[in-house]
Design a protein around this motif. Structure first.
Motif, PDB file in Angstrom:
ATOM      1  N   LEU A 129       0.822  -1.203   0.000  1.00 19.17           N
ATOM      2  CA  LEU A 129       0.000   0.000   0.000  1.00 19.17           C
ATOM      3  C   LEU A 129       0.860   1.258   0.000  1.00 19.17           C
ATOM      4  N   ILE A 130       1.917   1.283   0.808  1.00 17.85           N
ATOM      5  CA  ILE A 130       2.781   2.459   0.834  1.00 17.85           C
ATOM      6  C   ILE A 130       3.525   2.601  -0.477  1.00 17.85           C
ATOM      7  N   GLN A 131       3.891   1.495  -1.091  1.00 14.21           N
ATOM      8  CA  GLN A 131       4.547   1.561  -2.391  1.00 14.21           C
ATOM      9  C   GLN A 131       3.607   2.154  -3.445  1.00 14.21           C
ATOM     10  N   LEU A 132       2.341   1.768  -3.388  1.00 16.40           N
ATOM     11  CA  LEU A 132       1.367   2.303  -4.335  1.00 16.40           C
ATOM     12  C   LEU A 132       1.133   3.791  -4.113  1.00 16.40           C
ATOM     13  N   PHE A 133       1.059   4.200  -2.843  1.00 17.54           N
ATOM     14  CA  PHE A 133       0.890   5.621  -2.553  1.00 17.54           C
ATOM     15  C   PHE A 133       2.070   6.420  -3.095  1.00 17.54           C
ATOM     16  N   GLU A 178      -8.453  -2.106  -4.304  1.00 18.89           N
ATOM     17  CA  GLU A 178      -8.537  -3.540  -4.032  1.00 18.89           C
ATOM     18  C   GLU A 178      -7.953  -3.866  -2.660  1.00 18.89           C
ATOM     19  N   LEU A 179      -6.770  -3.338  -2.386  1.00 20.60           N
ATOM     20  CA  LEU A 179      -6.099  -3.632  -1.115  1.00 20.60           C
ATOM     21  C   LEU A 179      -6.884  -3.108   0.078  1.00 20.60           C
ATOM     22  N   ILE A 180      -7.331  -1.844  -0.025  1.00 23.67           N
ATOM     23  CA  ILE A 180      -8.009  -1.225   1.116  1.00 23.67           C
ATOM     24  C   ILE A 180      -9.378  -1.852   1.339  1.00 23.67           C
ATOM     25  N   GLN A 181     -10.106  -2.138   0.285  1.00 22.62           N
ATOM     26  CA  GLN A 181     -11.429  -2.745   0.443  1.00 22.62           C
ATOM     27  C   GLN A 181     -11.328  -4.150   1.032  1.00 22.62           C
ATOM     28  N   ASP A 182     -10.313  -4.885   0.627  1.00 19.28           N
ATOM     29  CA  ASP A 182     -10.081  -6.205   1.222  1.00 19.28           C
ATOM     30  C   ASP A 182      -9.749  -6.069   2.703  1.00 19.28           C
ATOM     31  N   LEU A 183      -8.962  -5.053   3.049  1.00 22.91           N
ATOM     32  CA  LEU A 183      -8.610  -4.809   4.444  1.00 22.91           C
ATOM     33  C   LEU A 183      -9.837  -4.431   5.267  1.00 22.91           C
ATOM     34  N   ILE A 184     -10.714  -3.620   4.704  1.00 22.07           N
ATOM     35  CA  ILE A 184     -11.942  -3.216   5.399  1.00 22.07           C
ATOM     36  C   ILE A 184     -12.786  -4.438   5.737  1.00 22.07           C
ATOM     37  N   ARG A 185     -12.985  -5.304   4.777  1.00 17.55           N
ATOM     38  CA  ARG A 185     -13.817  -6.495   4.999  1.00 17.55           C
ATOM     39  C   ARG A 185     -13.172  -7.417   6.030  1.00 17.55           C
ATOM     40  N   LEU A 222     -21.500  -5.466   5.512  1.00 17.92           N
ATOM     41  CA  LEU A 222     -21.008  -4.337   4.729  1.00 17.92           C
ATOM     42  C   LEU A 222     -21.440  -4.488   3.272  1.00 17.92           C
ATOM     43  N   SER A 223     -22.173  -3.509   2.785  1.00 14.64           N
ATOM     44  CA  SER A 223     -22.529  -3.514   1.365  1.00 14.64           C
ATOM     45  C   SER A 223     -21.335  -3.050   0.541  1.00 14.64           C
ATOM     46  N   SER A 224     -21.360  -3.351  -0.747  1.00 11.37           N
ATOM     47  CA  SER A 224     -20.286  -2.913  -1.632  1.00 11.37           C
ATOM     48  C   SER A 224     -20.193  -1.391  -1.654  1.00 11.37           C
ATOM     49  N   GLU A 225     -21.359  -0.731  -1.614  1.00 12.16           N
ATOM     50  CA  GLU A 225     -21.372   0.728  -1.634  1.00 12.16           C
ATOM     51  C   GLU A 225     -20.729   1.296  -0.381  1.00 12.16           C
ATOM     52  N   LEU A 226     -21.041   0.704   0.782  1.00 17.51           N
ATOM     53  CA  LEU A 226     -20.461   1.193   2.033  1.00 17.51           C
ATOM     54  C   LEU A 226     -18.951   0.946   2.064  1.00 17.51           C
ATOM     55  N   VAL A 227     -18.520  -0.218   1.600  1.00 18.77           N
ATOM     56  CA  VAL A 227     -17.090  -0.512   1.557  1.00 18.77           C
ATOM     57  C   VAL A 227     -16.365   0.481   0.662  1.00 18.77           C
ATOM     58  N   SER A 228     -16.968   0.802  -0.487  1.00 13.44           N
ATOM     59  CA  SER A 228     -16.355   1.759  -1.408  1.00 13.44           C
ATOM     60  C   SER A 228     -16.251   3.142  -0.772  1.00 13.44           C
ATOM     61  N   THR A 229     -17.308   3.546  -0.063  1.00  9.51           N
ATOM     62  CA  THR A 229     -17.301   4.854   0.590  1.00  9.51           C
ATOM     63  C   THR A 229     -16.251   4.918   1.694  1.00  9.51           C
ATOM     64  N   ILE A 230     -16.182   3.874   2.519  1.00 12.26           N
ATOM     65  CA  ILE A 230     -15.174   3.844   3.581  1.00 12.26           C
ATOM     66  C   ILE A 230     -13.776   3.851   2.980  1.00 12.26           C
ATOM     67  N   CYS A 231     -13.608   3.132   1.890  1.00 10.45           N
ATOM     68  CA  CYS A 231     -12.313   3.092   1.209  1.00 10.45           C
ATOM     69  C   CYS A 231     -11.881   4.491   0.790  1.00 10.45           C
ATOM     70  N   GLN A 245     -12.730   7.307   2.109  1.00  7.04           N
ATOM     71  CA  GLN A 245     -12.390   8.127   3.275  1.00  7.04           C
ATOM     72  C   GLN A 245     -11.029   7.716   3.839  1.00  7.04           C
ATOM     73  N   ILE A 246     -10.746   6.412   3.818  1.00  7.77           N
ATOM     74  CA  ILE A 246      -9.445   5.944   4.300  1.00  7.77           C
ATOM     75  C   ILE A 246      -8.333   6.519   3.442  1.00  7.77           C
ATOM     76  N   LYS A 247      -8.513   6.492   2.116  1.00 10.28           N
ATOM     77  CA  LYS A 247      -7.496   7.067   1.230  1.00 10.28           C
ATOM     78  C   LYS A 247      -7.323   8.555   1.516  1.00 10.28           C
ATOM     79  N   THR A 248      -8.428   9.240   1.760  1.00 14.78           N
ATOM     80  CA  THR A 248      -8.366  10.674   2.053  1.00 14.78           C
ATOM     81  C   THR A 248      -7.623  10.935   3.354  1.00 14.78           C
ATOM     82  N   PHE A 249      -7.960  10.164   4.404  1.00 15.71           N
ATOM     83  CA  PHE A 249      -7.310  10.370   5.700  1.00 15.71           C
ATOM     84  C   PHE A 249      -5.829  10.004   5.642  1.00 15.71           C
ATOM     85  N   LEU A 250      -5.501   8.929   4.920  1.00 13.92           N
ATOM     86  CA  LEU A 250      -4.097   8.557   4.782  1.00 13.92           C
ATOM     87  C   LEU A 250      -3.316   9.642   4.064  1.00 13.92           C
TER      88      LEU A 250
END
Length: 548
Positions: A215-219, A254-261, A292-301, A303-308
């Motif tokens: 994830l840090i490499q991708l960022f 993909e990475l963050i959504q998998d981590l959320i679930r 967790l719905s797909s829509e909720l996972v996408s939304t949380i994802c 926000q996580i990218k934004t906060f990171l």
């Protein structure tokens, strides 16, 4: 017969578009303060001309500052950048800025943020930064618990744990006596800290490059696509770069959504009241949701990218500027060290300071850093890492009134609050507006340098109103803790740009402002946010080697 009709129609069409272009360039916003526009290019050529007059890679804010000064420093200025971008109104006055960020009957959460299409691969389409109205309110409510002051103070152990690798790196740099990019080391530190806060995961950003998480490499790969002045251009001008962002962004999702679930499943299995339940922002936000719905996972994802992104980028840059300003301001450095000695004792050993901050009095020590808070505030005044851009919805009739007494309708315009100009307003901060003086923020005089209280709206690095930065309290805590760890242990010396001027005896030249004179100025470039052009290159020594 056909040719005359064709050419007549073509002539009428050309006349129509010519008149329409003349209207847009010369009449539509003629009442706004602005430099003379061109028929075809608007202010694009003017902007390029001003860019070439100074450091060509300097931040857009510096170019706007030069343009505004050439106009006589009005409170607002229009810049017509069509067809590359919508026309922009640049605001330099805090009273006008306050009107933009306050709530109104038409805009109960203040003017909407500008849609940042070029940042969508990095932040996502539902980021809290660009959401508006009820969607924004729901997101803010959902994530507020993770940024409450009470919760943030429980994160001191994580901040201290993640700071240890930085201290090891600095110790090694002392031994090597080589210059280095301070921003790079601080960015890795703050990335690890925000990773712990947001997703309860060690991103290993401070590890050797080959040992860092994907994830840090991708960022880092994503950020390289935003590293030059062309980064904010529309995708059709930079198609290959836009494609790269899209591919990297998809893998990040993909990475963050998998981590959320996975984290959510673990938490549901343990139970909400388990002592092992994660207190990360990711865990707190959907904790009452069983599925967790797909829509909720996408939304949380998103926000996580934004906060990171926001949580590591602006904090690391601000910390680099703090260290730089302290390194060339001996009275301020001495005052910071004195305050830390009084709060934490004179032993600056990492284990000793860590134990003090982890004690039951730790939060009290952090809140007691009054002078350090003034240093942070003054640095953010002089070097705000990011601004805010709003949009006036067409048909709203939203107007602002400037101190000059003029009224302007902002419908259909991008509204950019230029914080460096707002923060250096001499009518507010006096003739020392461009100088680093932390004492101006203290209640009582320090060496006679206090300069009084200032309007709240004149200081806005985290912006103001309902859309202020959700993470500002965390940033303040994080900055204080890191300063407490490193400022007494190390002395930093700038090399290259911003290097201290020495007299014929090899001694620093002290200016009347109390700062050392420098050979050249360090300046910001634009890389999503403002960053020192050279990465703030430094050398470091143990404080005992250079000062008593």
């Amino acid at each position: 017969m056909f040719k005359p009709v064709f050419f007549a129609a073509l002539s009428l069409l050309a006349t129509y578009f010519f008149n329409k272009l003349r209207y847009k360039r010369f009449r539509q916003y003629a009442h706004f303060p602005q430099l003379p526009p061109g028929l075809l290019m608007g202010h694009l050529k003017t902007f390029d001309d001003f860019t070439r007059r100074g450091k060509p890679d300097r931040h857009t804010d510096a170019i706007f500052a030069d343009m505004i000064e050439s106009l006589g420093s009005p409170s607002i200025m229009l810049v017509d950048l069509r067809p590359i971008n919508a026309p922009v109104v640049v605001i330099t006055d805090y009273t006008t800025a306050e009107q933009v960020t306050r709530t109104t009957s038409l805009q109960p959460t203040s003017l909407p943020k500008t849609t940042l299409a070029y940042l969508e691969p990095l932040l996502g389409s539902t980021s809290i930064l660009v959401s508006h109205g009820s969607e924004w309110k729901a997101l803010r409510k959902q994530f507020n618990p993770g940024f409450s002051p009470q919760h943030l103070m429980t994160l001191l152990p994580s901040i201290l744990k993640q700071s240890k690798p930085l201290m090891n790196h600095l110790d090694n740099l002392v031994a090597g006596n080589t210059d280095f990019s301070l921003v790079e080391y601080l960015t890795n530190l703050t990335f690890d800290i925000i990773g712990s806060l947001v997703i309860d995961t060690d991103l290993c950003a401070q590890s050797e490059p080959g040992k860092r998480g994907e994830l840090i490499q991708l960022f880092n790969e994503m950020m390289r696509t935003y590293s030059d002045e062309k980064s904010s251009l529309p995708w059709w001008i930079i198609p290959f770069k836009a494609r790269k962002r899209s591919l990297v962004g998809a893998r990040m999702n993909e990475l963050i959504q998998d981590l959320i679930r996975r984290k959510h499943a673990e938490q549901q299995q343990r139970g909400l009241n388990s002592e092992r339940t994660s207190r990360s922002i990711m865990a707190l936000s959907p904790q009452d949701t069983k599925e967790l719905s797909s829509e909720l996972v996408s939304t949380i994802c998103d926000q996580i990218k934004t906060f990171l992104m926001a949580g590591h980028d602006t904090t690391s840059t601000s910390l680099a500027w703090i260290i730089y300003e302290l390194s060339r301001t001996p009275r301020a450095l001495s005052a910071v060290r004195t305050e830390l000695n009084e709060l934490l004792g004179s032993d600056s050993d990492l284990k000793v300071v860590t134990s003090k901050l982890l004690s039951t009095d730790g939060p009290h020590f952090v809140r007691g850093m009054k002078y350090i808070s003034a240093v942070i505030k003054e640095t953010l005044r002089l070097h705000p890492p990011a601004g805010t851009a709003r949009f006036g919805p067409p048909g709203d009739g939203f107007k602002v009134r400037t101190p000059e007494g003029d009224e302007y309708c902002l419908d259909g315009l991008t509204v950019y609050i230029c914080q460096p100009l707002v923060h250096r307003d001499k009518s507010v901060f006096g003739e020392t507006a461009g100088e680093f003086r932390p004492e101006r923020w203290l209640d009582g005089a320090v060496d006679g340098n206090t300069e009084g209280n200032f309007p709240a709206g004149a200081w806005r690095p985290f912006e103001r109103g309902p859309r202020n930065c959700i993470g500002q309290e965390f940033a303040n805590i994080e900055l204080r803790v890191i300063i407490a760890l490193i400022i007494r242990r190390y002395d930093f010396t700038k090399v290259g740009l911003g290097e201290t001027s020495l007299d014929e005896n090899g001694h620093p030249t002290l200016l009347p402002s109390g700062q050392y004179a420098v050979e050249s100025e360090v300046y910001n470039t634009r890389q999503v946010t403002g960053k020192p052009v050279d990465g703030m290159r430094m050398k470091v020594k143990f404080a005992s080697q250079t000062s008593g």
